[in-house]
Motif scaffolding. Structure first.
Motif, PDB file in Angstrom:
ATOM      1  N   ASN A 168       2.281   6.967  -6.733  1.00  0.00           N
ATOM      2  CA  ASN A 168       1.031   7.561  -7.251  1.00  0.00           C
ATOM      3  C   ASN A 168       0.215   6.581  -8.085  1.00  0.00           C
ATOM      4  O   ASN A 168      -0.337   6.937  -9.127  1.00  0.00           O
ATOM      5  N   ILE A 169       0.156   5.343  -7.621  1.00  0.00           N
ATOM      6  CA  ILE A 169      -0.675   4.325  -8.272  1.00  0.00           C
ATOM      7  C   ILE A 169      -1.996   4.267  -7.510  1.00  0.00           C
ATOM      8  O   ILE A 169      -2.008   4.057  -6.299  1.00  0.00           O
ATOM      9  N   GLU A 170      -3.089   4.490  -8.234  1.00  0.00           N
ATOM     10  CA  GLU A 170      -4.406   4.522  -7.603  1.00  0.00           C
ATOM     11  C   GLU A 170      -4.903   3.096  -7.375  1.00  0.00           C
ATOM     12  O   GLU A 170      -5.061   2.334  -8.321  1.00  0.00           O
ATOM     13  N   ILE A 171      -5.130   2.774  -6.097  1.00  0.00           N
ATOM     14  CA  ILE A 171      -5.570   1.419  -5.754  1.00  0.00           C
ATOM     15  C   ILE A 171      -6.963   1.449  -5.129  1.00  0.00           C
ATOM     16  O   ILE A 171      -7.333   2.405  -4.462  1.00  0.00           O
ATOM     17  N   LYS A 172      -7.715   0.360  -5.376  1.00  0.00           N
ATOM     18  CA  LYS A 172      -8.985   0.170  -4.668  1.00  0.00           C
ATOM     19  C   LYS A 172      -8.691  -0.515  -3.346  1.00  0.00           C
ATOM     20  O   LYS A 172      -9.157  -0.097  -2.300  1.00  0.00           O
ATOM     21  N   LEU A 182      -6.694  -2.363  -8.701  1.00  0.00           N
ATOM     22  CA  LEU A 182      -6.398  -0.995  -9.140  1.00  0.00           C
ATOM     23  C   LEU A 182      -7.643  -0.217  -9.538  1.00  0.00           C
ATOM     24  O   LEU A 182      -8.637  -0.793 -10.000  1.00  0.00           O
ATOM     25  N   GLU A 183      -7.560   1.103  -9.408  1.00  0.00           N
ATOM     26  CA  GLU A 183      -8.609   1.996  -9.922  1.00  0.00           C
ATOM     27  C   GLU A 183      -8.527   2.064 -11.447  1.00  0.00           C
ATOM     28  O   GLU A 183      -9.539   2.122 -12.125  1.00  0.00           O
ATOM     29  N   LYS A 184      -7.280   2.098 -11.954  1.00  0.00           N
ATOM     30  CA  LYS A 184      -7.084   2.119 -13.407  1.00  0.00           C
ATOM     31  C   LYS A 184      -5.793   1.388 -13.762  1.00  0.00           C
ATOM     32  O   LYS A 184      -4.923   1.198 -12.912  1.00  0.00           O
ATOM     33  N   GLU A 239       0.838  -1.211   0.000  1.00  0.00           N
ATOM     34  CA  GLU A 239       0.000   0.000   0.000  1.00  0.00           C
ATOM     35  C   GLU A 239       0.874   1.262   0.000  1.00  0.00           C
ATOM     36  O   GLU A 239       0.631   2.199  -0.760  1.00  0.00           O
ATOM     37  N   CYS A 248       2.622   1.735  -3.396  1.00  0.00           N
ATOM     38  CA  CYS A 248       1.707   2.260  -4.427  1.00  0.00           C
ATOM     39  C   CYS A 248       1.440   3.752  -4.211  1.00  0.00           C
ATOM     40  O   CYS A 248       1.392   4.529  -5.174  1.00  0.00           O
ATOM     41  N   LYS A 249       1.264   4.130  -2.943  1.00  0.00           N
ATOM     42  CA  LYS A 249       1.031   5.538  -2.628  1.00  0.00           C
ATOM     43  C   LYS A 249       2.223   6.388  -3.071  1.00  0.00           C
ATOM     44  O   LYS A 249       2.060   7.444  -3.678  1.00  0.00           O
ATOM     45  N   LYS A 283       5.678   3.151 -15.294  1.00  0.00           N
ATOM     46  CA  LYS A 283       5.159   3.084 -13.920  1.00  0.00           C
ATOM     47  C   LYS A 283       5.057   1.631 -13.459  1.00  0.00           C
ATOM     48  O   LYS A 283       5.396   1.305 -12.324  1.00  0.00           O
TER      49      LYS A 283
END
Length: 198
Positions: A28-32, A41-43, A21, A24-25, A49
């Protein structure tokens, strides 16, 4: 729409989840959400990356899984680890049914795939994980051997003791008196022949 998932090898504990976590933060990787063995992932993450993520995971002993078969083997291990180490509920079915239902494959297929990749059967892997959990409980010296056997869902104390001795060379009582035997990392069993049954 099906979720976007990255499968991660060697994620074996809640601490791994927190590390991923954070990683990823920082990237800047958007995670669910992050769970044992995967990032939802969100996307989609692509290109540099994704490569950076792979490099950072390697630094903490984890790795991205690209192949479907490797992902499935990782899912088998994760399901077993979760049940033995982190679940408070006893299985209402045997492990073969549990794995088949959770992973949506016939157990015979999962068994063949796992054996070919890991050089041991799923049953052996389960036994090794149970023994490692037993070592942890024995070293705390808070539980009777019969309680540990029950907690790990052995048929009886005798079956537990027999398997423990077969895989460690000691009885549970001997280990409890002197828990000096080195414990194994949860993700290291396929790399070692230390626990071959006699």
């Amino acid at each position: 729409m099906s979720p976007i998932v990255l499968n991660i090898e060697n994620m074996v504990c809640p601490r791994c989840v927190l590390m991923v976590e954070d990683l990823c933060k920082n990237l800047n990787i958007e995670i669910k959400k992050v769970e044992l063995g995967k990032i939802e992932l969100e996307k989609e993450v692509t290109g540099s990356k994704k490569q950076k993520l792979a490099q950072e995971l390697e630094k903490i002993g984890l790795s991205l899984i690209e192949s479907d078969k490797k992902s499935l083997i990782n899912a088998i291990k994760t399901a077993i680890l979760h049940q033995i180490y982190y679940s408070d509920k006893a299985l209402q079915v045997n492990f073969s049914e549990y794995l088949s239902e959770n992973l949506h494959h016939e157990y015979s297929y999962l068994s063949r795939l796992f054996s070919a990749s890991e050089n041991m059967t799923i049953e052996k892997y389960i036994a090794l994980q149970k023994i490692e959990k037993a070592k942890e409980l024995l070293s705390l010296k808070k539980h009777r051997i019969s309680e540990i056997a029950h907690q790990l869902h052995y048929k009886n104390t005798s079956h537990f003791s027999t398997q423990f001795k077969e895989l460690t060379g000691q009885t549970p009582s001997q280990y409890k008196k002197n828990p000096s035997q080195e414990r194994k990392m949860l993700d290291s069993f396929h790399q070692s022949q230390d626990f071959e049954t006699k």
